[in-house]
Design an enzyme around this catalytic site. Structure first.
Site, short mmCIF file in Angstrom:
data_model
loop_
_atom_site.label_atom_id
_atom_site.label_comp_id
_atom_site.label_asym_id
_atom_site.label_seq_id
_atom_site.Cartn_x
_atom_site.Cartn_y
_atom_site.Cartn_z
N LYS A 1 4.53 6.63 8.14
CA LYS A 1 5.86 5.68 7.84
C LYS A 1 6.52 6.29 6.71
O LYS A 1 5.77 6.83 5.58
CB LYS A 1 5.27 4.34 7.60
CG LYS A 1 6.47 3.34 7.99
CD LYS A 1 6.57 3.16 9.54
CE LYS A 1 7.72 2.36 10.04
NZ LYS A 1 7.47 2.06 11.50
N ASP B 1 13.74 2.88 11.75
CA ASP B 1 12.99 1.63 11.50
C ASP B 1 13.98 0.82 11.01
O ASP B 1 15.13 0.88 11.27
CB ASP B 1 11.83 1.66 10.64
CG ASP B 1 10.85 0.47 10.74
OD1 ASP B 1 10.07 0.35 11.79
OD2 ASP B 1 10.95 -0.18 9.81
#
Ligand code: NDP
Ligand code: 2IT
Length: 443
Positions: free
Chosen positions: A125, A165
């Site tokens: 991430k 995201d």
């Protein structure tokens, strides 16, 4: 003290000031305790100590210039957590709340989620504390180009493949793709969620929300139920929420409430999705604008979206948005199923409340895996240099979600957690990654 608990204590001691990471680690390690106690091979090979430590966390300065010529500096990050089963894969988040601890929680979750998809992708991430809200297109481009000028050296189609995201959609992905291509000279699928003219996959935009609803549809069917005429509350009004609404409505459900970080709307007639798309996807405005489209609807900035009675709740905004107190209200109002569209939107207390009340609860790492699964399908299409139709991708997505639910359910039952999708998802996701780590030796 058990092996898993011992490792959890170490995580808490060695990662101070990272409560979200502790929360995610606790949930996974608690589920794994019985499995690792029965199988000493994991302890002997230090699998848990290794899986809770990122392979690496890259942090960098992101300088950019705003429209009035001022220099701004943000923090940039990429946490490459684990690549035992495939290249690092996971989104980039642009939000002022982003810090290393939050990205570690998200990267850690991503390991198990990506494993559950059945596809060869590792966990990662990244992102920045840059806030795209209220910025012009040129400011967002300036930021994205600077961000990629540093990140490009750590990513690549077989190394690490980012995606969107919170705060990262088609516009940001486009700017990042352009800068990577310019710096490296490579035209490759190093990022997913791309626009259709330059290597994107049909149905990726819809995939997280659609996948969530496909999985919940299968779950309801296992109890002889469906979405028809069900009242649904979907929190958020971003990528995941919009397409969860779309699919739930196609299946006969009625979405009566949505929100953004300022407030929530309630529309007894069913939230008009075209209006939400216009406000959010086109105009980038606040959800309160909804009243201009539907004057009879309600807009609230106090209270909670979770006060709205519903049969199915799909929290799809952000972490820890649904606490135990709200869970109790939902339970009192008769909720039958909760599926996490966001990553870890329910607190530990909320999950416990749902489970002890017999509400069907599916955690994000299973329920929202359709987004990253379709990203992996985008990678496949890029490698093959072809594009599948919407129907082909959608059909594969649906099958993947059904497989995730079945795998999660049978794994839970096999390890003594019947009906507990949290434990099932953690154990099933872990085993594939752990077996690969055992095969690779001490790395
Ligand atoms: P978007 O940026 O498209 O939308 C996020 C939405 O959540 C916005 O409506 C935002 O409101 C709202 N929101 C954010 N913070 C809060 C808050 N504190 N309270 C209320 N609402 C809030 O992001 P996505 O839809 O892509 O992501 C949503 C969640 O889903 C995240 O947890 C993400 O990690 C997860 N996820 C996303 C996937 C994807 O493919 N995009 C895949 C799997 C999971 P506002 O505009 O006011 O900020
Ligand atoms: O949380 C997630 O799974 C995502 N943001 C999607 C990641 C991806 O690589 O598509």
């Amino acid at each position: 003290m058990s092996y898993a608990n011992d490792v959890l204590q170490h995580v808490i001691e060695r990662n101070p000031g990272e409560p979200e990471f502790h929360q995610a680690a606790r949930e996974v390690l608690e589920s794994l305790a019985p499995l690792v106690d029965k199988n000493p091979v994991y302890h002997k090979n230090g699998i848990l100590e290794r899986i809770v430590e990122p392979d690496r966390a890259i942090m960098f300065r992101v300088p950019w210039i705003d429209d009035s010529g001022h220099i701004k500096v943000n923090k940039g990050y990429r946490v490459q957590f684990n690549n035992a089963i495939g290249p690092y894969k996971g989104g980039l988040r642009l939000h002022p709340s982003v810090n290393l601890g939050i990205l570690k929680f998200l990267g850690f979750e991503q390991i198990f989620k990506n494993s559950l998809t059945g596809l060869p992708i590792g966990g990662a991430k990244g992102g920045s504390d840059f806030d795209p809200k209220g910025k012009s297109d040129t400011e967002v481009m300036s930021f994205c180009q600077s961000f990629m000028t540093e990140l490009y050296r750590y990513v690549g189609k077989d190394m690490d493949v980012p995606a969107g995201d919170i705060g990262v959609g088609a516009r940001e992905i486009g700017f990042m793709f352009g800068q990577y291509k310019r710096i490296t000279g490579l035209y490759e699928g190093f990022i997913t969620g791309k626009g259709l003219p330059y290597g994107g996959s049909l149905a990726r935009k819809e995939a997280t929300g659609y996948g969530l609803v496909y999985l919940m549809e299968e779950l309801l069917a296992s109890k002889g139920m469906d979405f028809q005429d069900k009242r649904v509350v979907v929190s958020g009004s971003g990528n995941v929420a919009i397409y969860a609404h779309e699919k739930a409505t196609q299946l006969g459900g009625k979405v009566v409430a949505m929100c953004d970080s300022n407030g929530w709307i309630y529309d007894e007639e069913g939230v008009d999705l075209d209006a939400v798309k216009q406000i959010k996807e086109v105009e980038r405005k606040r959800i309160k604008e909804y009243l201009n489209y539907r004057p009879k609807a309600e807009y609230h900035e106090d209270g909670s979206i979770w006060d709205v009675p519903c049969d199915i709740a799909l929290p799809s905004a952000t972490q820890n948005e649904l606490c135990a107190e709200y869970a109790k209200v939902l339970i009192k109002n008769g909720v039958v199923a909760v599926g996490e569209g966001a990553n870890m939107p329910c607190t530990h207390g909320a999950v416990a409340a749902f489970q002890s009340a017999g509400v069907m609860f599916v955690p994000g790492k299973a329920a929202n895996a359709g987004g990253v699964a379709t990203s992996a399908l985008e990678m496949t299409q890029n490698s093959m240099r072809l594009s599948w139709t919407f129907a082909e991708v959608d059909q594969k997505l649906k099958q993947i979600m059904i497989n995730i639910l079945r795998n999660t359910s049978t794994t839970a039952e096999k390890y003594g957690f019947k009906g507990n999708f949290v434990a099932g998802a953690n154990i099933a996701g872990f085993m594939k990654v752990a077996d690969a780590m055992l095969a690779h030796g001490l790395v």
